[in-house]
Design a protein around this motif. Structure first.
Motif, PDB file in Angstrom:
ATOM      1  N   GLN A 255      -2.891  -9.012   8.926  1.00  0.00           N
ATOM      2  CA  GLN A 255      -2.679  -7.716   9.551  1.00  0.00           C
ATOM      3  C   GLN A 255      -1.619  -7.793  10.648  1.00  0.00           C
ATOM      4  O   GLN A 255      -0.801  -6.877  10.803  1.00  0.00           O
ATOM      5  CB  GLN A 255      -3.996  -7.194  10.131  1.00  0.00           C
ATOM      6  N   GLU A 256      -1.591  -8.898  11.373  1.00  0.00           N
ATOM      7  CA  GLU A 256      -0.562  -9.076  12.391  1.00  0.00           C
ATOM      8  C   GLU A 256       0.819  -9.131  11.731  1.00  0.00           C
ATOM      9  O   GLU A 256       1.786  -8.549  12.238  1.00  0.00           O
ATOM     10  CB  GLU A 256      -0.813 -10.355  13.178  1.00  0.00           C
ATOM     11  N   ASN A 259       1.846  -5.649  10.704  1.00  0.00           N
ATOM     12  CA  ASN A 259       2.227  -4.864  11.888  1.00  0.00           C
ATOM     13  C   ASN A 259       3.598  -5.278  12.421  1.00  0.00           C
ATOM     14  O   ASN A 259       4.369  -4.431  12.895  1.00  0.00           O
ATOM     15  CB  ASN A 259       1.165  -5.016  12.971  1.00  0.00           C
ATOM     16  N   ARG A 260       3.912  -6.550  12.344  1.00  0.00           N
ATOM     17  CA  ARG A 260       5.232  -7.016  12.782  1.00  0.00           C
ATOM     18  C   ARG A 260       6.326  -6.492  11.853  1.00  0.00           C
ATOM     19  O   ARG A 260       7.437  -6.196  12.286  1.00  0.00           O
ATOM     20  CB  ARG A 260       5.243  -8.541  12.843  1.00  0.00           C
ATOM     21  N   ARG A 262       6.165  -3.638  10.276  1.00  0.00           N
ATOM     22  CA  ARG A 262       6.297  -2.218  10.626  1.00  0.00           C
ATOM     23  C   ARG A 262       7.082  -2.013  11.923  1.00  0.00           C
ATOM     24  O   ARG A 262       7.734  -0.982  12.091  1.00  0.00           O
ATOM     25  CB  ARG A 262       4.906  -1.604  10.753  1.00  0.00           C
ATOM     26  N   SER A 263       6.999  -2.982  12.822  1.00  0.00           N
ATOM     27  CA  SER A 263       7.654  -2.821  14.122  1.00  0.00           C
ATOM     28  C   SER A 263       9.097  -3.320  14.136  1.00  0.00           C
ATOM     29  O   SER A 263       9.776  -3.217  15.161  1.00  0.00           O
ATOM     30  CB  SER A 263       6.856  -3.544  15.215  1.00  0.00           C
TER      31      SER A 263
END
Length: 393
Positions: A255-256, A259-260, A262-263
């Motif tokens: 999940q991390e 998220n990275r 996506r960022s």
């Protein structure tokens, strides 16, 4: 990262836009074709810039081409450069005072073709207008694979089809979202057009190591992945700890990773809408991943490849002292409670599974019993899972 400004990159196309005359030669010659000028730009596009500036470059090119063509469309005829310039100036003045303008808002710069992720664009119209539209289109000569939905008249969502053996996106596909409005009392020649580019990307890889190992084992794999333009990351966990604990760490790190993405930490710093990854696991790493899928899965795996994973245990684990192999060493033994419980769980139908087994090495099957049908640690039969493709090396 770009070698120069996007305007400079645009100028390198040559033969499309004449900065001095202020005209698009192919647009004038074709009398109003919205795509002909863009095609010239793309055909002449410097390949070096295409790798680092593609979105911005093509966005500038498309906007200039379509706007100029729309302005010339009704009175083009056999126009000269001067005629086109005068017409452009006249219509530019009309558009500035037309009474409507459009903007596009979105969260991401692109979308992963993982079968689940999508990208959404919202149109905002200001001023007095009689009509508006927002649409998503491919580049000339290309096809968009996916679905387009419109939950509201001013919102459009694109969900790409999942990447497969017939279509991958290691070289990202560029596409455009186009927004427009026609002011009150105007016609098509008064149309105000704004376009923005986005990309469709290949889903990323995530590497999971095995027993008494760490992420450095993937050094050669990651070199190849990098050369082939994959986006990837990996995990390091204590290689002898309880497999259940390792799977909990895996859940957090997947999940991390997403998220990275996506960022904007991957894909050339573009913010990519992503939901799923592809797992490449080695040995016990396959069991760690299977345990995660069976106990705390978050819907974030697209494909799952197991390299030499002892799905039915490894006889050599019986030879590993408990003080050296830890809890994981005990769990890897054939017939262990962990192995039995894991194999009692069904495979997840949403995930595409693959197994790979080595052959040609003497491998223990039991006490004083060996076979050549293995990779020296894990037999082919231990790797095999019902209904899962098995590849032998």
């Amino acid at each position: 990262k770009c070698s120069g400004s996007h305007e400079a990159a645009y100028g390198e196309a040559g033969g499309c836009y004449d900065e001095t005359a202020g005209t698009f030669s192919s647009c004038s010659e074709s009398c109003g074709s919205d795509t002909s000028c863009l095609s010239v730009c793309i055909d002449a596009y410097n390949e070096r810039n295409s790798k680092v500036c593609a979105n911005q470059y093509l966005d500038v090119c498309y906007t200039k081409c379509t706007t100029t063509c729309a302005q010339q469309k009704t009175e083009c005829g056999n126009c000269t450069g001067t005629d086109a310039t005068n017409e452009t100036e006249t219509n530019a003045t009309k558009n500035q005072t037309s009474g409507c303008s459009v903007t596009i808002t979105r969260q991401y710069d692109g979308v992963s073709a993982d079968g689940k992720a999508s990208i959404e664009f919202t149109l905002a119209v200001e001023g007095d207008y009689q009509d508006f539209d927002i649409n998503i289109v491919p580049m000339p000569g290309e096809t968009l694979r996916g679905t387009i939905s419109r939950p509201t008249p001013k919102t459009i969502i694109f969900t790409p089809d999942e990447a497969d053996e017939n279509k991958n996106y290691l070289t990202p596909q560029n596409a455009l979202v186009i927004a427009e409005c026609i002011p009150d009392g105007g016609d098509a020649s008064d149309k105000v057009v704004v376009s923005e580019g986005f990309t469709i990307e290949q889903p990323p890889l995530f590497f999971v190591h095995g027993f008494l190992s760490d992420s450095t084992v993937w050094g050669e794999f990651e070199k190849r992945a990098n050369a082939d333009l994959w986006q990837y990351d990996d995990i390091t966990y204590p290689g002898d700890q309880d497999i259940g604990l390792s799977s909990g760490q895996l859940a957090l790190e997947i999940q991390e990773f997403i998220n990275r993405i996506r960022s904007g930490e991957f894909y050339g710093e573009k913010k990519i809408s992503a939901e799923k990854i592809d797992i490449i696991s080695h040995s016990m790493g396959g069991l760690v991943t299977r345990y995660y899928i069976g106990n705390s899965y978050q819907g974030d795996i697209r494909k799952f490849v197991m390299l030499g994973t002892p799905n039915h245990g490894s006889w050599d684990a019986k030879l590993v002292p408990e003080f050296w192999g830890g809890i994981a060493g005990q769990q890897l033994r054939p017939g262990s409670q962990f192995i039995q419980s894991l194999n009692a769980q069904p495979l997840n139908p949403e995930i595409e599974y693959h197994t790979v087994a080595g052959t040609g090495w003497l491998t223990d099957e039991a006490f004083m019993d060996v076979t050549w049908n293995g990779d020296s640690i894990v037999t082919v039969e231990s790797v095999r899972l019902p209904s899962v493709p098995l590849y032998l090396t």
